[in-house]
Design an enzyme around this catalytic site. Structure first.
Site, PDB file in Angstrom:
ATOM      1  N   ASP A  11      -2.592  -2.584  -3.167  1.00 13.58           N
ATOM      2  CA  ASP A  11      -1.542  -3.590  -3.066  1.00 13.58           C
ATOM      3  C   ASP A  11      -0.298  -2.909  -2.470  1.00 13.58           C
ATOM      4  O   ASP A  11      -0.242  -1.690  -2.303  1.00 13.58           O
ATOM      5  CB  ASP A  11      -1.244  -4.241  -4.418  1.00 13.58           C
ATOM      6  CG  ASP A  11      -0.573  -5.611  -4.232  1.00 13.58           C
ATOM      7  OD1 ASP A  11      -0.141  -5.919  -3.102  1.00 13.58           O
ATOM      8  OD2 ASP A  11      -0.460  -6.371  -5.210  1.00 13.58           O
TER       9      ASP A  11
HETATM   10  C1  BGC Z   1       1.244  -8.916  -3.768  1.00 13.14           C
HETATM   11  C2  BGC Z   1      -0.090  -9.282  -3.153  1.00 13.14           C
HETATM   12  C3  BGC Z   1       0.090  -9.597  -1.697  1.00 13.14           C
HETATM   13  C4  BGC Z   1       0.709  -8.394  -1.014  1.00 13.14           C
HETATM   14  C5  BGC Z   1       0.852  -8.528   0.474  1.00 13.14           C
HETATM   15  C6  BGC Z   1       1.985  -7.879  -2.956  1.00 13.14           C
HETATM   16  O1  BGC Z   1       3.281  -7.724  -3.409  1.00 13.14           O
HETATM   17  O2  BGC Z   1       1.027  -8.455  -5.077  1.00 13.14           O
HETATM   18  O3  BGC Z   1      -0.642 -10.372  -3.848  1.00 13.14           O
HETATM   19  O4  BGC Z   1      -1.144  -9.958  -1.125  1.00 13.14           O
HETATM   20  O5  BGC Z   1       1.974  -8.169  -1.588  1.00 13.14           O
HETATM   21  O6  BGC Z   1       1.882  -9.369   0.813  1.00 13.14           O
END
Ligand code: BGC
Ligand code: BGC
Length: 716
Positions: free
Chosen positions: A265
Site C-alpha cells: 500500500d
Molecule cells: C489506500 C489504498 C489505495 C492506495 C492508492 C492508499 O492510501 O489505503 O486503498 O488503493 O492508497 O491510492
C-alpha cells in the site's frame, strides 16, 4: 509474447532497469493535472531516469493523456517495456455507483458484477489497466471510516462480492478483452480489524480468527483469478503486513498459490521504519522483498537499496528477478507488449463514459442498495400529500462517497431533483444548508417549510469526507446541529421521514422516533432518482443490511456472528452475572440482514427432509414464504447455521446461504436450501478446516435476528 520471450527480456535488463520495474509512482510525477493523492507525498529523491523507467503509475487516467505518457515512456525506455497504469476505481469510474457498503446491502451479486464490468469499461477506455478494487476487508466497527469501502461483516457475503467484483472487472481473460481491467484485491490482511476503529491502528488477533473470519474474502478473489494483491498498513501478529513473510510467502504464495503481483500500500514499505521493525530504509527494502512485496508504492526504498542489498546477499537476486518477472508477466497478460495503449481510446471515452446506459445501471444499483430501516406506515408517500424536502442532504450533490475519484458531484442527481420529477409541488428551501454548522437562516427557512407541509422528508447524515480513508470517528451519531434541527422539526410536524446519507452504520440516537428511516448510504450519480422512486413507492425497497447498526457506539464492535460466551444472556436464572452492559442491550439496533419493504412477508414452518446428515449426504431445508400485502416485493431469505458443540467456541450463527425471492402480492412460495457437510467446516485449533460430528441448528428467516430453527445431526 511467449514465456521464453519474457525470460529473454528479463535477462537483457540491467540491474537498474529491473529495480525500476518495481517502483510505482503517482501520476503527479508525469502530468500536471492529475488529482490522485491518497497519502503523504514524501521526498522520494528519484532521478528523471527512475521516473521514466518506473514499472507502473498510480492514478493516471484520461485516454489522450495516458496515450501521451505511454508514448513518451516507450520512447525513453531502452527496451521498449510499456508502463502499467493502476488507479483507485472503487465503485465506478466517472459513473459513480453506490459505495461498496451500499452495494453489499443489495445482496445482488449479478448486479455487483455488472457494476464492476461497467467500471472496467469506463476505466479501460480512459487508459487504466489495473483497478485497486475489490476491498475485501471484513469490518465490525463502524468507527473506522473505511467500512464504506467494504461489503460488511460477513465472511461469506464478502467472499461472494469479492468474486463478483473480480469477475466483473476481469471478465474471463482481461488479456483478450480490452474493455476489462486487472483487479487488485486489498488490503491483505485484516485491515478491517484496526483496534478501536482508529485508522492505521494495530490489528491483533489469533491466526485461527484471521483464517476463520478475515481471510476468506481475499482468498475468494484469488480463486476468482485476481491478478494483484495489495498489502495492508496494519500489523499481523506484531509484524506489519508489508514485511510479513509468514503472511505473504507462507499463506498467500504457498498456501493460496497466488502467483500474481503483490503490491505494497501507499508508502507502506518505508513505514516499516516508522513501525520500527526496520532500522532504516535499506532494512525496510530487505524485509519487504523477503516478505514477498513485488512493487513498492510511492516510496523509494527499493530504488535506493535493492542493488546494494543484492550485492551483499546474492540470493536476493533470485527474489528480485521473480518480482520483476511478475510485473512483466502482468504487462504481457494484458497484451501491453502487443498494444501498449490497449483500451485507451479518446473517441470511445467521450462516447461511453457516463453514458445513459451506465447511468441506468447506477440507478438500478442505488435502488437495490437503499435500506428501509423504519416505517410506521408513513411510507411510501401518498399521492396528493404536501411534502417538504429539507435538511443538509436535500439539495446536496455530495452523494458520491469518499472514493469517487473521477466522479463529479455536479453530475449527480440530488434528492430534490429526483423528487421534483415525481412531485413537482414539493416544498424546498433556497438557503444552502451545511451538514455541521447550518446558518440560522437555513434552519428557520426549513422549519417554516416543515410547518406548511403534511409530510417532511428530512435529509440528514454525514458529508462524504466523514468516511473513507483517514476518517475514523469516535462518536458516530449525527452531528449535534442535525439532532437539534430534527427536534425542531419533530415538534411542529408529526410526519417525519428521515433519509440518511452516510458511509458507515450510525448510532441513530436522537432520531429514532422518526416515522420512517431510509438508509441511502452514498448512492452515487443517480442517487436522487433512486431515492425519489423509493420514497414515493415507484420502487419497493429490498436492501438488507450487510453491517449491523449499533444501539450506541459503546457496544462496538458489534456483529451478528459473535462467539458464544460462557455466560450468555437468557440461559442463566441469575441476571447479574451474565455477559452484558448495565446501560444498553447486547443486541444491535438493526441487525445484519435486516431491511423492510412495502410488502409483508410471512414465514411458515421450517421443514427438514431428514434430521441426520451423512458426510456425503444432503439435507433439504424448506420454508414457505408468503407476501401478505398488495405490493409485489423482493424478499431475501437467509439461512444460518450454528454448530452446537465445537472443538473451539463457535459463533451463535453464521450465514450459509440466501435466496433473493421476487414474490408478487398475495402469493406464496416454497424455498428450499441444501445443507451439506462442506458448509459445516471451520478452522480448528490446529488450523485444519474440517467439520465435527454432532448437532447443528439450522435457522431460516428474513434477517439474522428473526429466525425459525430446526436441529439436525452430522454423522461421520
Ligand atoms: C489506500 C489504498 C489505495 C492506495 C492508492 C492508499 O492510501 O489505503 O486503498 O488503493 O492508497 O491510492
Ligand atoms: C469471580 C471471581 C471470584 C469468584 C468467587 C467469580 O464470580 O469472577 O473473581 O473470586 O466469583 O467469589
Amino acid at each position: 509474447m511467449k514465456q521464453d520471450g519474457l525470460v529473454r527480456l528479463l535477462e537483457s535488463m540491467t540491474m537498474d532497469e529491473k529495480i525500476n520495474q518495481l517502483i510505482q509512482l503517482a501520476a503527479t510525477f508525469y502530468s500536471e493535472d492529475s488529482k490522485e493523492n491518497t497519502g503523504p507525498i514524501r521526498e522520494v529523491g528519484l532521478t528523471e531516469e527512475n521516473v521514466w523507467n518506473a514499472g507502473s503509475i498510480l492514478g493516471q487516467s484520461g485516454a489522450a493523456e495516458s496515450i501521451k505518457i505511454q508514448r513518451k515512456y516507450m520512447e525513453k525506455h531502452r527496451l521498449g517495456v510499456p508502463v502499467l497504469f493502476m488507479a483507485d476505481v472503487i465503485h465506478g469510474f466517472r459513473t459513480i455507483f453506490p459505495i461498496p457498503l451500499a452495494l453489499g446491502c443489495s445482496w445482488d451479486l449479478e448486479m455487483a458484477e455488472k457494476v464492476a464490468e461497467i467500471s472496467a469499461r469506463e476505466a479501460s477506455v480512459s487508459g487504466v489497466h489495473v483497478v485497486f478494487s475489490p476491498m475485501a476487508d471484513l469490518v465490525r466497527d463502524p468507527r473506522w471510516g473505511r467500512v464504506m469501502e467494504s461489503t460488511g461483516e460477513d465472511p461469506l457475503l464478502n467472499s461472494f462480492f469479492a468474486t463478483a467484483f473480480v469477475k466483473g472487472y476481469q471478465g474471463k481473460d482481461p488479456g483478450k478483452e480490452p474493455e476489462r481491467v486487472a483487479a487488485c484485491v486489498k488490503h491483505y490482511a485484516g485491515y478491517g480489524a484496526v483496534s478501536g476503529g482508529r485508522e492505521y491502528n494495530t490489528v491483533n488477533m489469533s491466526e485461527r480468527q484471521l483464517r476463520e473470519s478475515y481471510l476468506s474474502a481475499y482468498h475468494a478473489a484469488i480463486e476468482a483469478g485476481v491478478k494483484v494483491v495489495m498489502t495492508s498498513f496494519n500489523t499481523v501478529d506484531g509484524i506489519p503486513a508489508t514485511g510479513n513473510a509468514w503472511l505473504l510467502r507462507r499463506l498467500l504464495r504457498e498456501e493460496q498459490k497466488f502467483e500474481g503481483i503483490i503490491i505494497s500500500d501507499w508508502g507502506a514499505v518505508e513505514e516499516l521504519t516508522v513501525h520500527a521493525v526496520a532500522k532504516d530504509r535499506k532494512e525496510a527494502a530487505l524485509l519487504a522483498l523477503k516478505a514477498g512485496v513485488d512493487i513498492e508504492m510511492m516510496t523509494s526504498c527499493y530504488a535506493h537499496h535493492l542493488e546494494e542489498l543484492a550485492a551483499e546477499e546474492p540470493s536476493l537476486e533470485t527474489l528480485l528477478d521473480q518480482a520483476v518477472m511478475r510485473v512483466l508477466k502482468l504487462k504481457n497478460d494484458l497484451g501491453l507488449f502487443e498494444d501498449p495503449f490497449r483500451g485507451a481510446d479518446p473517441e470511445k471515452e467521450e462516447r461511453i463514459v457516463l453514458c445513459q446506459e451506465h447511468r441506468q445501471v447506477a440507478r438500478e444499483a442505488a435502488l437495490k442498495s437503499i435500506v428501509l430501516l423504519k416505517n410506521d406506515g408513513i411510507l411510501p408517500v401518498k399521492e396528493g400529500v404536501q411534502v417538504a424536502v429539507i435538511g443538509p442532504g436535500a439539495a446536496s450533490k455530495d452523494i458520491l462517497g469518499a472514493w469517487s475519484w473521477q466522479g463529479r458531484t455536479q453530475e449527480a442527481v440530488s434528492m430534490i431533483e429526483g423528487a421534483k420529477k415525481i412531485d413537482p409541488k414539493i416544498l424546498t428551501g433556497s438557503e444552502p444548508f451545511d451538514y455541521i454548522a447550518p446558518s440560522a437562516k437555513a434552519v428557520s427557512e426549513a422549519v417554516q417549510l416543515a410547518e406548511r407541509s403534511e409530510v417532511v422528508i428530512l435529509a440528514l447524515g454525514e458529508p462524504a469526507w466523514m468516511s473513507g480513508e483517514a476518517a475514523s470517528r469516535s462518536d458516530i451519531r449525527l452531528p449535534e446541529s442535525q439532532l437539534e434541527f430534527f427536534r425542531k422539526v419533530r415538534k411542529i410536524n408529526k410526519n417525519v421521514i428521515v433519509v440518511l446519507y452516510n458511509g458507515r452504520p450510525l448510532d441513530l440516537q436522537g432520531i429514532n422516533d422518526a416515522n420512517g428511516i431510509v438508509e441511502a448510504w452514498f448512492p452515487g450519480t443517480e442517487g436522487g432518482h433512486a431515492l425519489a422512486e423509493v420514497l414515493w413507492g415507484k420502487f419497493n425497497p429490498c436492501g438488507r443490511l450487510c453491517m449491523s447498526f449499533p444501539e450506541q457506539a459503546g457496544q462496538l464492535p458489534i456483529y451478528y456472528n459473535a462467539d458464544n460466551t460462557g455466560r450468555p444472556a437468557g440461559i442463566s436464572a441469575e441476571p447479574k452475572y451474565i455477559s452484558k452492559y448495565l446501560d444498553v442491550a447486547n443486541e444491535a439496533k438493526y441487525a445484519f440482514g435486516f431491511g423492510l419493504s412495502y410488502s409483508e412477508f410471512h414465514y411458515g414452518q421450517l421443514v427438514l427432509d431428514k434430521n441426520v446428515l451423512a458426510s456425503d449426504g444432503r439435507i433439504s431445508a424448506t420454508i414457505e414464504v408468503e407476501n401478505r400485502s398488495k405490493a409485489d416485493g423482493l424478499e431475501t431469505v437467509q439461512l444460518y447455521i450454528r454448530d452446537l458443540v465445537g472443538e473451539v467456541v463457535r459463533p451463535i450463527k453464521e450465514l450459509k446461504d440466501f435466496r433473493r425471492l421476487a414474490l408478487p402480492a398475495g402469493q406464496k412460495c416454497k424455498v428450499t436450501f441444501t445443507i451439506e457437510e462442506s458448509m459445516l467446516r471451520y478452522f480448528h485449533s490446529d488450523q485444519s478446516f474440517t467439520s465435527d460430528a454432532g448437532e447443528f441448528d439450522v435457522m431460516i428467516g428474513p434477517d439474522s435476528a428473526n429466525l425459525t430453527t430446526q436441529r439436525f445431526r452430522l454423522i461421520k
